[in-house]
Write an enzyme that holds these catalytic residues in place. Structure first.
Site, PDB file in Angstrom:
ATOM      1  N   MET A   1       0.805  -1.193   0.000  1.00  0.00           N
ATOM      2  CA  MET A   1       0.000   0.000   0.000  1.00  0.00           C
ATOM      3  C   MET A   1       0.848   1.256   0.000  1.00  0.00           C
ATOM      4  O   MET A   1       0.471   2.256  -0.550  1.00  0.00           O
ATOM      5  CB  MET A   1      -0.880  -0.013   1.238  1.00  0.00           C
ATOM      6  CG  MET A   1      -1.696   1.209   1.420  1.00  0.00           C
ATOM      7  SD  MET A   1      -2.792   1.146   2.768  1.00  0.00           S
ATOM      8  CE  MET A   1      -2.367  -0.351   3.539  1.00  0.00           C
ATOM      9  N   HIS A 278       2.722  -6.738   7.906  1.00  0.00           N
ATOM     10  CA  HIS A 278       2.990  -5.517   8.681  1.00  0.00           C
ATOM     11  C   HIS A 278       3.044  -5.823  10.173  1.00  0.00           C
ATOM     12  O   HIS A 278       2.520  -5.065  11.000  1.00  0.00           O
ATOM     13  CB  HIS A 278       1.927  -4.459   8.390  1.00  0.00           C
ATOM     14  CG  HIS A 278       1.995  -3.883   7.007  1.00  0.00           C
ATOM     15  ND1 HIS A 278       2.921  -2.939   6.637  1.00  0.00           N
ATOM     16  CD2 HIS A 278       1.258  -4.141   5.895  1.00  0.00           C
ATOM     17  CE1 HIS A 278       2.755  -2.626   5.356  1.00  0.00           C
ATOM     18  NE2 HIS A 278       1.758  -3.353   4.879  1.00  0.00           N
ATOM     19  N   ASP A 341      -3.455  -5.747   4.129  1.00  0.00           N
ATOM     20  CA  ASP A 341      -2.794  -5.327   2.896  1.00  0.00           C
ATOM     21  C   ASP A 341      -1.355  -5.842   2.836  1.00  0.00           C
ATOM     22  O   ASP A 341      -0.764  -6.167   3.857  1.00  0.00           O
ATOM     23  CB  ASP A 341      -2.781  -3.805   2.805  1.00  0.00           C
ATOM     24  CG  ASP A 341      -1.986  -3.177   3.934  1.00  0.00           C
ATOM     25  OD1 ASP A 341      -2.225  -3.554   5.101  1.00  0.00           O
ATOM     26  OD2 ASP A 341      -1.114  -2.336   3.658  1.00  0.00           O
ATOM     27  N   GLU A 342      -0.815  -5.879   1.646  1.00  0.00           N
ATOM     28  CA  GLU A 342       0.605  -6.153   1.409  1.00  0.00           C
ATOM     29  C   GLU A 342       1.138  -7.362   2.183  1.00  0.00           C
ATOM     30  O   GLU A 342       2.249  -7.334   2.703  1.00  0.00           O
ATOM     31  CB  GLU A 342       1.432  -4.900   1.721  1.00  0.00           C
ATOM     32  CG  GLU A 342       1.125  -3.779   0.755  1.00  0.00           C
ATOM     33  CD  GLU A 342       1.779  -2.459   1.109  1.00  0.00           C
ATOM     34  OE1 GLU A 342       2.079  -1.688   0.196  1.00  0.00           O
ATOM     35  OE2 GLU A 342       1.986  -2.179   2.313  1.00  0.00           O
ATOM     36  N   ALA A 343       0.337  -8.413   2.234  1.00  0.00           N
ATOM     37  CA  ALA A 343       0.763  -9.641   2.920  1.00  0.00           C
ATOM     38  C   ALA A 343       1.552 -10.511   1.936  1.00  0.00           C
ATOM     39  O   ALA A 343       1.203 -11.664   1.666  1.00  0.00           O
ATOM     40  CB  ALA A 343      -0.447 -10.381   3.472  1.00  0.00           C
TER      41      ALA A 343
END
Length: 536
Positions: A1, A278, A341-343
């Site tokens: 993201m 994250h 997100d962004e995994a």
């Protein structure tokens, strides 16, 4: 993201500018110039951000004097005290707050029977003998007070006595929001911001009728909310920030104080615990959360996508249950954001498994799930909300996935990164921020319609908009200010005002008129050349 890279009606407008009573000569010089309209002329009723639903100028203005009182009904006392707290320092007047009728008053009246106002709408009537703000609910009165503030001279915001006069134009404003969700997000994980700094941002949001504060409380660089059952999350995982500087965290009492203060400004706090990615701060704090049982070092960089909770470990879900249980218990609002997100370090199969396990935990503790739009790659539970942060040119298949979820009942919050990510640079020369989503000038942030932004998504699925501010480069109040202003008021208008009011040429004039108010409030802002700032 945050790290995906990419290559990067004139005559009518002049008439509208003239009608607004503002002299314009292009971008004003730095330093904040006052409007050049006659000092004793009241601000026109329509010169408000967000744009009101309807405005009907009529009759003589009301003048606040030493004899003015603030009349309250049962239930509006606190809003009356809030208004008095704004007006007294600059006017020098006593402005007593009481239920006594008669005389020159600013009346705050609950109990309107006008259903069109809803819970957040209001009606403001102004004339020679007083101003009356009427609403069905307290939130509507509070929003009406913000309109009243903007109708008074900008000097009303100052903390020392000013000369006035304090005129409110005569007529009627009737107003109610387009969307129920009008948010701003503050990332307190990359860099930590104190309770007082968050309160200051809340006050600035409230002026523009924003009603949701999304706090990004955990990320690779820091864990910022106390969890009694996992204390090292904050004492160790919250000890640093981007660049290696000192971190920080909120005790439960401090978090409750933020929630209480936000509620007093009619904002609901939406807490986010980002997972399964994250999560380096959590993984560094507890070795058992890692698949290999080895805790990684703390992280102070800005890369993304490298961390993941161990989806296959049952201990992971005990951890998630504890965190959500404790956070839900101190969050009176409806929502709890689970990130998602962004995994990139979690396989798709594991991602789906994780999301399917975590969503029911959120429901168990009485909260509604919000997740970044990657949530739609799994199976959003009934009532879940996906927050879209893609770009105008995001892959069509990804957009279609989100649209299908919306067609099936998933709500949408729109936060397109190349439109309303407040950490995007305005121009290539902007010293703060990033440019991975492109450069986002003021017009670009304003000039789009949430109802028609995502092809295939029904307009009825759109719950509202939210402007995120990620803080890789943001470390101070002034940094927050200059990246949020003047873009944030435009996002607030997209969320509040009807599509029929949406017009850049008229909006930029109303936006320009906000500058003296920001100067009075001590808000640092970017003086975009796209905005006709008032001349001296």
């Amino acid at each position: 993201m945050r790290q995906r890279h990419r290559t990067t009606r004139l005559f009518g407008s002049l008439l509208l500018v003239a009608a607004a009573g503002i002299s314009v000569s292009g971008a004003a010089p730095a330093g904040g110039a006052a409007p050049s309209a006659a000092v004793n002329s009241p601000t026109p009723l329509g010169r408000v951000v967000p744009a009101p639903a309807s405005v009907a100028p009529d009759g003589s203005p009301f003048r606040i004097t030493s004899g003015t009182r603030i009349q309250v009904d049962r239930g509006s006392e606190r809003i009356g005290a809030y208004l008095a707290g704004i007006l007294r320092p600059s006017t020098g007047y006593r402005l007593p707050v009481s239920s006594r009728a008669g005389g020159e008053t600013i009346r705050l009246r609950l109990g309107s029977r006008d259903k069109s106002l809803g819970d957040e709408g209001y009606r403001l009537d102004s004339g020679r003998h007083g101003v009356t703000i009427t609403a069905r609910a307290s939130a509507g009165l509070f929003h009406g007070v913000q309109t009243l503030r903007q109708l008074l001279p900008a000097a009303v915001e100052k903390q020392t006595v000013q000369p006035g006069p304090w005129l409110v134009a005569g007529g009627t404003v009737k107003d109610a929001p387009r969307y129920a969700y009008r948010g701003a997000m503050l990332d307190v994980s990359r860099h930590f911001f104190t309770v007082d700094q968050v309160k200051r941002y809340i006050d600035n949001l409230a002026l523009y009728k924003v009603n949701k504060l999304h706090l990004h409380l955990s990320d690779d660089q820091g864990w910022r909310i106390a969890v009694d059952s996992w204390p090292r999350l904050t004492t160790y995982g919250g000890s640093t920030s981007v660049g290696g500087g000192a971190g920080g965290y909120y005790s439960k009492a401090q978090y409750k104080e933020i929630v209480r203060y936000a509620a007093s400004r009619y904002l609901e706090v939406v807490p986010e615990i980002d997972m399964p990615g994250h999560t380096n701060a959590a993984l560094a704090s507890y070795a058992e959360l890692n698949c290999d049982g080895v805790a990684p070092p703390l992280y102070t960089g800005t890369d993304v996508g490298f961390s993941s909770l161990c989806v296959g470990k049952e201990a992971t879900y005990g951890f998630v249950d504890d965190v959500i249980r404790e956070l839900a218990a101190i969050t009176p609002g409806r929502y709890l954001h689970i990130g998602g997100d962004e995994a990139h370090s979690t396989s798709h199969e594991d991602y789906v498994k994780f999301v399917d396990r975590v969503q029911p935990i959120v429901a168990k503790y009485g909260k509604t799930v919000i997740g970044w739009h990657q949530l739609t790659g799994a199976t959003p539970v009934k009532g879940a909300v996906a927050q879209y942060w893609g770009l105008d040119d995001t892959d069509a298949a990804e957009k279609a996935q989100v649209a299908r979820a919306a067609q099936n009942g998933t709500g949408l919050i729109l936060s397109p990164a190349d439109r309303i990510y407040l950490d995007m640079k305005y121009t290539a020369d902007t010293p703060l921020g990033q440019d991975w989503a492109g450069l986002v000038e003021v017009r670009r942030a304003y000039d789009w319609d949430p109802a028609h932004y995502l092809a295939g998504a029904p307009a009825s699925a759109v719950r509202g908009v939210e402007a995120p501010l990620w803080t890789e480069t943001i470390v101070s109040d002034a940094d927050i200010d200059v990246m949020a202003f003047p873009r944030l008021p435009g996002v607030a208008e997209l969320g509040w005002s009807s599509a029929a009011t949406h017009d850049w040429d008229t909006y930029k004039v109303r936006l320009a008129a906000q500058a003296p108010r920001w100067d009075a409030l001590g808000i640092t802002y970017y003086r975009s050349p796209q905005v006709p700032w008032p001349s001296a």
